[in-house]
Design a protein around this motif. Structure first.
Motif, PDB file in Angstrom:
ATOM      1  N   LEU A 111       0.876  -1.163   0.000  1.00 40.09           N
ATOM      2  CA  LEU A 111       0.000   0.000   0.000  1.00 40.09           C
ATOM      3  C   LEU A 111       0.912   1.211   0.000  1.00 40.09           C
ATOM      4  O   LEU A 111       1.873   1.267   0.776  1.00 40.09           O
ATOM      5  CB  LEU A 111      -0.882   0.024   1.243  1.00 40.09           C
ATOM      6  N   ILE A 112       0.641   2.175  -0.859  1.00 40.07           N
ATOM      7  CA  ILE A 112       1.459   3.386  -0.874  1.00 40.07           C
ATOM      8  C   ILE A 112       0.571   4.617  -0.850  1.00 40.07           C
ATOM      9  O   ILE A 112      -0.534   4.614  -1.389  1.00 40.07           O
ATOM     10  CB  ILE A 112       2.397   3.455  -2.095  1.00 40.07           C
ATOM     11  N   ASN A 113       1.050   5.665  -0.195  1.00 45.88           N
ATOM     12  CA  ASN A 113       0.464   6.994  -0.303  1.00 45.88           C
ATOM     13  C   ASN A 113       1.082   7.607  -1.553  1.00 45.88           C
ATOM     14  O   ASN A 113       2.250   7.992  -1.543  1.00 45.88           O
ATOM     15  CB  ASN A 113       0.840   7.864   0.902  1.00 45.88           C
ATOM     16  N   ALA A 114       0.324   7.656  -2.617  1.00 41.66           N
ATOM     17  CA  ALA A 114       0.861   8.144  -3.881  1.00 41.66           C
ATOM     18  C   ALA A 114       1.022   9.659  -3.861  1.00 41.66           C
ATOM     19  O   ALA A 114       0.378  10.363  -3.093  1.00 41.66           O
ATOM     20  CB  ALA A 114      -0.047   7.733  -5.030  1.00 41.66           C
ATOM     21  N   ARG A 115       1.872  10.116  -4.743  1.00 41.65           N
ATOM     22  CA  ARG A 115       2.077  11.551  -4.891  1.00 41.65           C
ATOM     23  C   ARG A 115       0.901  12.159  -5.654  1.00 41.65           C
ATOM     24  O   ARG A 115       0.245  11.483  -6.439  1.00 41.65           O
ATOM     25  CB  ARG A 115       3.384  11.798  -5.630  1.00 41.65           C
ATOM     26  N   PRO A 116       0.646  13.449  -5.468  1.00 40.96           N
ATOM     27  CA  PRO A 116      -0.446  14.099  -6.201  1.00 40.96           C
ATOM     28  C   PRO A 116      -0.269  13.907  -7.713  1.00 40.96           C
ATOM     29  O   PRO A 116       0.833  14.030  -8.243  1.00 40.96           O
ATOM     30  CB  PRO A 116      -0.315  15.571  -5.816  1.00 40.96           C
ATOM     31  N   GLY A 117      -1.356  13.585  -8.369  1.00 47.44           N
ATOM     32  CA  GLY A 117      -1.339  13.405  -9.815  1.00 47.44           C
ATOM     33  C   GLY A 117      -0.987  12.001 -10.270  1.00 47.44           C
ATOM     34  O   GLY A 117      -1.096  11.685 -11.448  1.00 47.44           O
ATOM     35  N   ASP A 118      -0.563  11.128  -9.349  1.00 46.77           N
ATOM     36  CA  ASP A 118      -0.260   9.753  -9.726  1.00 46.77           C
ATOM     37  C   ASP A 118      -1.525   9.017 -10.129  1.00 46.77           C
ATOM     38  O   ASP A 118      -2.618   9.315  -9.632  1.00 46.77           O
ATOM     39  CB  ASP A 118       0.413   9.008  -8.570  1.00 46.77           C
ATOM     40  N   THR A 119      -1.382   8.060 -10.999  1.00 42.73           N
ATOM     41  CA  THR A 119      -2.478   7.201 -11.435  1.00 42.73           C
ATOM     42  C   THR A 119      -2.002   5.758 -11.378  1.00 42.73           C
ATOM     43  O   THR A 119      -0.786   5.503 -11.356  1.00 42.73           O
ATOM     44  CB  THR A 119      -2.900   7.514 -12.880  1.00 42.73           C
ATOM     45  N   PRO A 120      -2.929   4.786 -11.390  1.00 37.68           N
ATOM     46  CA  PRO A 120      -2.505   3.387 -11.440  1.00 37.68           C
ATOM     47  C   PRO A 120      -1.609   3.112 -12.658  1.00 37.68           C
ATOM     48  O   PRO A 120      -0.598   2.419 -12.537  1.00 37.68           O
ATOM     49  CB  PRO A 120      -3.819   2.614 -11.526  1.00 37.68           C
ATOM     50  N   GLU A 121      -1.969   3.685 -13.798  1.00 36.99           N
ATOM     51  CA  GLU A 121      -1.172   3.478 -15.008  1.00 36.99           C
ATOM     52  C   GLU A 121       0.241   4.033 -14.848  1.00 36.99           C
ATOM     53  O   GLU A 121       1.230   3.369 -15.194  1.00 36.99           O
ATOM     54  CB  GLU A 121      -1.853   4.131 -16.207  1.00 36.99           C
ATOM     55  N   ALA A 122       0.375   5.234 -14.322  1.00 41.94           N
ATOM     56  CA  ALA A 122       1.694   5.850 -14.153  1.00 41.94           C
ATOM     57  C   ALA A 122       2.557   5.046 -13.180  1.00 41.94           C
ATOM     58  O   ALA A 122       3.756   4.866 -13.417  1.00 41.94           O
ATOM     59  CB  ALA A 122       1.545   7.288 -13.662  1.00 41.94           C
ATOM     60  N   ILE A 123       1.950   4.574 -12.107  1.00 46.24           N
ATOM     61  CA  ILE A 123       2.696   3.782 -11.129  1.00 46.24           C
ATOM     62  C   ILE A 123       3.176   2.485 -11.765  1.00 46.24           C
ATOM     63  O   ILE A 123       4.353   2.125 -11.671  1.00 46.24           O
ATOM     64  CB  ILE A 123       1.837   3.511  -9.878  1.00 46.24           C
ATOM     65  N   ALA A 124       2.268   1.773 -12.428  1.00 50.30           N
ATOM     66  CA  ALA A 124       2.637   0.500 -13.053  1.00 50.30           C
ATOM     67  C   ALA A 124       3.723   0.701 -14.109  1.00 50.30           C
ATOM     68  O   ALA A 124       4.718  -0.033 -14.135  1.00 50.30           O
ATOM     69  CB  ALA A 124       1.413  -0.165 -13.665  1.00 50.30           C
ATOM     70  N   LYS A 125       3.551   1.700 -14.972  1.00 46.52           N
ATOM     71  CA  LYS A 125       4.532   1.923 -16.039  1.00 46.52           C
ATOM     72  C   LYS A 125       5.908   2.281 -15.489  1.00 46.52           C
ATOM     73  O   LYS A 125       6.920   1.954 -16.094  1.00 46.52           O
ATOM     74  CB  LYS A 125       4.037   2.993 -17.004  1.00 46.52           C
ATOM     75  N   SER A 126       5.953   2.944 -14.340  1.00 45.64           N
ATOM     76  CA  SER A 126       7.250   3.286 -13.753  1.00 45.64           C
ATOM     77  C   SER A 126       7.983   2.040 -13.263  1.00 45.64           C
ATOM     78  O   SER A 126       9.207   2.054 -13.103  1.00 45.64           O
ATOM     79  CB  SER A 126       7.073   4.280 -12.605  1.00 45.64           C
ATOM     80  N   LEU A 127       7.251   0.967 -12.996  1.00 50.98           N
ATOM     81  CA  LEU A 127       7.844  -0.266 -12.493  1.00 50.98           C
ATOM     82  C   LEU A 127       8.133  -1.284 -13.592  1.00 50.98           C
ATOM     83  O   LEU A 127       8.872  -2.250 -13.362  1.00 50.98           O
ATOM     84  CB  LEU A 127       6.926  -0.874 -11.432  1.00 50.98           C
ATOM     85  N   PHE A 128       7.572  -1.072 -14.780  1.00 51.23           N
ATOM     86  CA  PHE A 128       7.778  -2.011 -15.894  1.00 51.23           C
ATOM     87  C   PHE A 128       9.251  -2.306 -16.175  1.00 51.23           C
ATOM     88  O   PHE A 128       9.597  -3.459 -16.443  1.00 51.23           O
ATOM     89  CB  PHE A 128       7.112  -1.518 -17.172  1.00 51.23           C
ATOM     90  N   PRO A 129      10.154  -1.317 -16.126  1.00 48.64           N
ATOM     91  CA  PRO A 129      11.557  -1.618 -16.441  1.00 48.64           C
ATOM     92  C   PRO A 129      12.209  -2.643 -15.498  1.00 48.64           C
ATOM     93  O   PRO A 129      13.209  -3.253 -15.853  1.00 48.64           O
ATOM     94  CB  PRO A 129      12.248  -0.254 -16.322  1.00 48.64           C
ATOM     95  N   LEU A 130      11.639  -2.843 -14.316  1.00 44.65           N
ATOM     96  CA  LEU A 130      12.192  -3.804 -13.362  1.00 44.65           C
ATOM     97  C   LEU A 130      11.592  -5.197 -13.512  1.00 44.65           C
ATOM     98  O   LEU A 130      12.012  -6.126 -12.824  1.00 44.65           O
ATOM     99  CB  LEU A 130      11.947  -3.305 -11.933  1.00 44.65           C
TER     100      LEU A 130
END
Length: 92
Positions: free
Chosen positions: A40-59
């Protein structure tokens, strides 16, 4: 601030779970982990599920799986008291 559940399943044995763990924790302004493959994370303002997932794709490897969803107040489960305390403070 929005709270997101990140569910990550490591399928490929070469995926570095330690790096994924650190990257997920760094995505938010707070985090809580009570299952091996869920955060569970407290996301930053403006974050979306898509943005979070895409940021992790490279790993991730092609066979790994990820699911990101924003939590709302309506939920139920059997968790340690510290998990409920964290959720209630993060959502309110």
């Amino acid at each position: 601030m929005a709270v997101y559940l990140i569910q990550f399943t490591k399928v490929n044995p070469t995926t570095d779970l330690g790096k994924m763990d650190e990257a997920i924790k760094a995505r938010g302004d707070g985090w809580f982990r009570f299952f091996d493959d869920s955060w569970l994370i407290n996301a930053r303002p403006g974050d979306t599920p898509e943005a979070i997932a895409k940021s992790l794709f490279p790993l991730m490897k092609d066979t790994d799986r990820i699911f990101v969803v924003q939590l709302q107040r309506n939920f139920y489960g059997w968790l340690p008291l510290e998990a409920w305390d964290w959720l209630n403070s993060a959502l309110f």
